[in-house]
Scaffold this active site. Sequence first.
Site, PDB file in Angstrom:
ATOM      1  N   THR A 179      15.269   6.607  51.055  1.00  0.00           N
ATOM      2  CA  THR A 179      15.258   7.033  52.455  1.00  0.00           C
ATOM      3  C   THR A 179      16.453   7.900  52.834  1.00  0.00           C
ATOM      4  O   THR A 179      16.584   8.291  53.996  1.00  0.00           O
ATOM      5  CB  THR A 179      15.226   5.806  53.384  1.00  0.00           C
ATOM      6  OG1 THR A 179      16.319   4.951  53.066  1.00  0.00           O
ATOM      7  CG2 THR A 179      13.914   5.058  53.247  1.00  0.00           C
TER       8      THR A 179
ATOM      9  N   TYR B 117      13.998  -1.820  48.709  1.00  0.00           N
ATOM     10  CA  TYR B 117      13.974  -0.630  49.545  1.00  0.00           C
ATOM     11  C   TYR B 117      14.736  -0.861  50.837  1.00  0.00           C
ATOM     12  O   TYR B 117      14.913  -1.990  51.282  1.00  0.00           O
ATOM     13  CB  TYR B 117      12.528  -0.227  49.859  1.00  0.00           C
ATOM     14  CG  TYR B 117      11.778   0.172  48.624  1.00  0.00           C
ATOM     15  CD1 TYR B 117      12.055   1.380  47.987  1.00  0.00           C
ATOM     16  CD2 TYR B 117      10.822  -0.657  48.065  1.00  0.00           C
ATOM     17  CE1 TYR B 117      11.392   1.739  46.838  1.00  0.00           C
ATOM     18  CE2 TYR B 117      10.153  -0.298  46.915  1.00  0.00           C
ATOM     19  CZ  TYR B 117      10.444   0.902  46.305  1.00  0.00           C
ATOM     20  OH  TYR B 117       9.802   1.264  45.163  1.00  0.00           O
ATOM     21  N   HIS B 118      15.166   0.229  51.440  1.00  0.00           N
ATOM     22  CA  HIS B 118      15.859   0.151  52.714  1.00  0.00           C
ATOM     23  C   HIS B 118      14.838  -0.130  53.811  1.00  0.00           C
ATOM     24  O   HIS B 118      13.808   0.532  53.867  1.00  0.00           O
ATOM     25  CB  HIS B 118      16.583   1.468  52.999  1.00  0.00           C
ATOM     26  CG  HIS B 118      17.534   1.864  51.925  1.00  0.00           C
ATOM     27  ND1 HIS B 118      18.748   1.248  51.770  1.00  0.00           N
ATOM     28  CD2 HIS B 118      17.455   2.787  50.947  1.00  0.00           C
ATOM     29  CE1 HIS B 118      19.379   1.795  50.741  1.00  0.00           C
ATOM     30  NE2 HIS B 118      18.612   2.716  50.220  1.00  0.00           N
ATOM     31  N   PRO B 119      15.126  -1.084  54.671  1.00  0.00           N
ATOM     32  CA  PRO B 119      14.185  -1.335  55.769  1.00  0.00           C
ATOM     33  C   PRO B 119      14.002  -0.082  56.627  1.00  0.00           C
ATOM     34  O   PRO B 119      14.962   0.633  56.912  1.00  0.00           O
ATOM     35  CB  PRO B 119      14.854  -2.447  56.575  1.00  0.00           C
ATOM     36  CG  PRO B 119      15.808  -3.083  55.626  1.00  0.00           C
ATOM     37  CD  PRO B 119      16.252  -1.995  54.700  1.00  0.00           C
ATOM     38  N   ALA B 120      12.802   0.195  57.004  1.00  0.00           N
ATOM     39  CA  ALA B 120      12.494   1.358  57.828  1.00  0.00           C
ATOM     40  C   ALA B 120      11.215   1.075  58.594  1.00  0.00           C
ATOM     41  O   ALA B 120      10.471   0.163  58.257  1.00  0.00           O
ATOM     42  CB  ALA B 120      12.331   2.601  56.947  1.00  0.00           C
TER      43      ALA B 120
END
Length: 126
Positions: A104, A58-61
């Site tokens: 995201t 997953y994309h860091p957020a």
Amino acid sequence: ENDLKAFVECYKFIRKACSTGPLAEVLGEEFMDTSVPHPPNSEEYMAESIRRRCTTIYHPAGTARMGRSGDPAAVTDPWLKVQGVTGLRVADCSIMPDVVSGNTNAPAIMIGEKAASLIQAAWNLE
């Protein structure tokens, strides 16, 4: 620790699935990391391999959390302004207090659109 135990059980299942039937013919031998100081068939080996290779897809957020003005846990306020810094806003998924379970991209676009509206309103550009 419970997550690691679950991953070890998954490791065992995948090993078994990949060593039988048509998969075994296509996949070949399993890569063994010889730097792991445990026997390759041991749970200790599996756990250490997981620790070394496990990563997110997953994309860091959520790294610049948005919250109420004055919230010590928040980096940005509801207007996307970085608290304690003049003239700086954050307009990406890092402001999300809770990370979405899906991709995201759509939230990032929405946050960018909201930031544009906030900036236009602040500068009376509407």
